[in-house]
Design a protein around this motif. Structure first.
Motif, PDB file in Angstrom:
ATOM      1  N   THR A 138     -15.230 -21.419 -51.514  1.00 24.39           N
ATOM      2  CA  THR A 138     -14.454 -22.282 -52.439  1.00 24.39           C
ATOM      3  C   THR A 138     -13.028 -21.785 -52.728  1.00 24.39           C
ATOM      4  O   THR A 138     -12.192 -22.570 -52.796  1.00 24.39           O
ATOM      5  N   THR A 139     -12.712 -20.500 -52.456  1.00 27.33           N
ATOM      6  CA  THR A 139     -11.204 -20.103 -52.582  1.00 27.33           C
ATOM      7  C   THR A 139     -10.562 -19.765 -51.481  1.00 27.33           C
ATOM      8  O   THR A 139      -9.379 -19.982 -51.132  1.00 27.33           O
ATOM      9  N   VAL A 141      -8.853 -22.589 -49.784  1.00 30.12           N
ATOM     10  CA  VAL A 141      -7.449 -22.651 -50.452  1.00 30.12           C
ATOM     11  C   VAL A 141      -6.247 -21.756 -49.780  1.00 30.12           C
ATOM     12  O   VAL A 141      -5.452 -22.166 -49.566  1.00 30.12           O
ATOM     13  N   PRO A 197      -8.866 -33.292 -56.278  1.00 26.59           N
ATOM     14  CA  PRO A 197      -7.656 -32.825 -55.638  1.00 26.59           C
ATOM     15  C   PRO A 197      -7.740 -32.574 -54.092  1.00 26.59           C
ATOM     16  O   PRO A 197      -6.609 -32.599 -53.301  1.00 26.59           O
ATOM     17  N   TRP A 198      -8.942 -32.349 -53.745  1.00 32.14           N
ATOM     18  CA  TRP A 198      -8.935 -32.114 -52.073  1.00 32.14           C
ATOM     19  C   TRP A 198      -8.858 -33.252 -51.425  1.00 32.14           C
ATOM     20  O   TRP A 198      -8.415 -33.105 -49.986  1.00 32.14           O
ATOM     21  N   SER A 252      -2.937 -26.929 -53.653  1.00 33.28           N
ATOM     22  CA  SER A 252      -3.678 -25.880 -53.282  1.00 33.28           C
ATOM     23  C   SER A 252      -3.254 -24.621 -54.196  1.00 33.28           C
ATOM     24  O   SER A 252      -4.124 -23.900 -54.548  1.00 33.28           O
ATOM     25  N   THR A 296      -2.394 -24.636 -57.261  1.00 35.59           N
ATOM     26  CA  THR A 296      -3.011 -24.954 -58.658  1.00 35.59           C
ATOM     27  C   THR A 296      -4.506 -24.535 -58.484  1.00 35.59           C
ATOM     28  O   THR A 296      -5.069 -23.841 -59.207  1.00 35.59           O
ATOM     29  N   LEU A 297      -5.166 -25.005 -57.240  1.00 34.94           N
ATOM     30  CA  LEU A 297      -6.587 -24.802 -57.029  1.00 34.94           C
ATOM     31  C   LEU A 297      -6.748 -23.290 -56.883  1.00 34.94           C
ATOM     32  O   LEU A 297      -7.944 -22.888 -57.254  1.00 34.94           O
ATOM     33  N   ASP A 306      -9.968 -22.871 -59.051  1.00 35.61           N
ATOM     34  CA  ASP A 306     -11.205 -22.456 -58.804  1.00 35.61           C
ATOM     35  C   ASP A 306     -11.707 -21.152 -58.725  1.00 35.61           C
ATOM     36  O   ASP A 306     -12.837 -20.915 -58.242  1.00 35.61           O
ATOM     37  N   THR A 322     -16.893 -30.091 -52.002  1.00 35.35           N
ATOM     38  CA  THR A 322     -16.770 -30.372 -53.458  1.00 35.35           C
ATOM     39  C   THR A 322     -17.870 -31.298 -53.935  1.00 35.35           C
ATOM     40  O   THR A 322     -18.295 -31.252 -55.076  1.00 35.35           O
TER      41      THR A 322
END
Length: 400
Positions: free
Chosen positions: A213-214, A217, A277-278, A321, A323-324, A328, A389
């Protein structure tokens, strides 16, 4: 002051901090041809003036993030900007290339405080639905600062000297530092964890690197910003040589396309509220990938169109990215946003330098080929993350 007024002042203050940061990171990009000519060094060596700064930021962001957990986000940002201003004003007086690169690296270390905590601060003090537009404004500050640094330093380096170009940008950064102190609202108290020990911060880092998940990014920043920085590092060399043979001052105007990138960042921030967003990140990477063909053209306007596509795509992907990386994170938000900064800055430094090796050996074609390959890998990762996601998969058996 009303809550809306405090939010506006916070966003403008972060815009100013981003301006100051990137004006003093990428002003060196515009002086690379002059620096190479003046010192008689190859393009890859000249590019170390940029890479040293980005590596300095990358090397320091995790330490700044930990310090912000101890003393607060805004305190770290104030310290960072003051230290940056002093170092940036001293760097143009460096007597040798080695000292200049060292000073630029120290300036990057100082700048790391802003990069490490700005996004974490936004995520912590704003409602979740307000974070993407506010983050886009912060990235816009980065963009405007980057443009200003390049457009001022490039012509000044040709008309006067590259030292003068760096000094003028440093003086503008000092003014931005003062504005930040005036604009930043008092008493934000950004929920810093004042007693978090360093081992917990390191545990957060390990946790984020184990989660797809991270981690996905961070890989976006490493690849997309590496692709982007390599193109812009050697664009000036390409434009000032055959077949274009533009003067440095005129070639520097190409950096004005950054303003198109700033607009695309705002649009992407708005889109991310309406669609996943992705999906926006994936589209941005695709634009970077398809920019290769026009960038290889021998006509100036076609090359400009390719650079514009690259810039739009990058600023669709990079702000979201970033921001996520905060949104996330299920814990250790400052460490997550710092890891994103570390990733994209390392990518910018590494690929920005290696692009020079390819440029000296294969000319512009080598740089464009590398940029395209990095973008396509980023697209594959972003597409897999968009799938994750939708399906709720994180790589560790929990819902995204």
């Amino acid at each position: 002051m009303s809550a809306d007024g405090r939010e506006r002042r916070l966003v403008v203050a972060l815009f100013v901090s981003g301006f100051a940061t990137f004006a003093q990171v990428f002003d060196a990009q515009a002086i690379l041809p002059s620096l190479s000519r003046d010192l008689g060094i190859p393009s890859a060596t000249a590019a170390l003036a940029v890479s040293a700064t980005t590596l300095g930021i990358a090397a320091s962001v995790l330490a700044w993030a930990w310090l912000s957990d101890r003393i607060g986000r805004t305190a770290v940002m104030r310290i960072s900007l003051v230290a940056t201003t002093v170092l940036a004003l001293l760097a143009p007086a460096a007597p040798t290339l080695e000292v200049l690169i060292g000073m630029r690296a120290l300036t990057g270390v100082a700048l790391g405080g802003i990069q490490a905590v700005a996004m974490a601060l936004l995520v912590e003090v704003l409602p979740r639905h307000r974070v993407p537009p506010a983050a886009a404004m912060y990235i816009m500050g980065n963009t405007v600062g980057g443009v200003t640094g390049r457009v001022i330093a490039g012509p000044a380096s040709e008309l006067l000297h590259w030292r003068v170009g760096l000094l003028v940008v440093a003086a503008i950064g000092a003014v931005a530092c003062l504005l930040f102190f005036v604009l930043l609202p008092r008493g934000l108290e950004d929920r810093a964890v004042r007693t978090a020990p360093f081992r917990i911060a390191l545990a957060h880092v390990g946790h984020h690197l184990r989660r797809w998940t991270t981690l996905s990014v961070y890989l976006q920043g490493f690849l997309i910003m590496g692709s982007f920085t390599a193109i812009y590092n050697y664009l000036g060399f390409h434009l000032t040589r055959e077949p274009f043979s533009l003067p440095v001052a005129l070639a520097s105007l190409f950096f004005l396309v950054y303003f198109v990138g700033a607009a695309s960042a705002r649009i992407a921030g708005g889109l991310a509220v309406r669609i996943p967003p992705w999906s926006v990140v994936t589209c941005g990477g695709l634009l970077v990938g398809v920019a290769a063909l026009p960038m290889l053209a021998g006509q100036l306007w076609v090359l400009f169109a390719g650079v514009t596509l690259l810039t739009i795509g990058t600023f669709m992907s990079h702000p979201l990215s970033s921001t996520l990386s905060g949104m996330d994170a299920d814990r250790g938000r400052a460490q997550s946003t710092a890891l994103y900064q570390l990733s994209w800055l390392t990518g910018a430094a590494l690929w920005g330098w290696f692009g020079g090796v390819l440029y000296d050996r294969f000319d512009w074609t080598g740089v464009v080929a590398m940029s395209t390959a990095l973008a396509l890998i980023a697209v594959a990762i972003a597409a897999s993350r968009a799938w994750a996601t939708r399906t709720g998969w994180t790589g560790e058996g929990r819902a995204a």
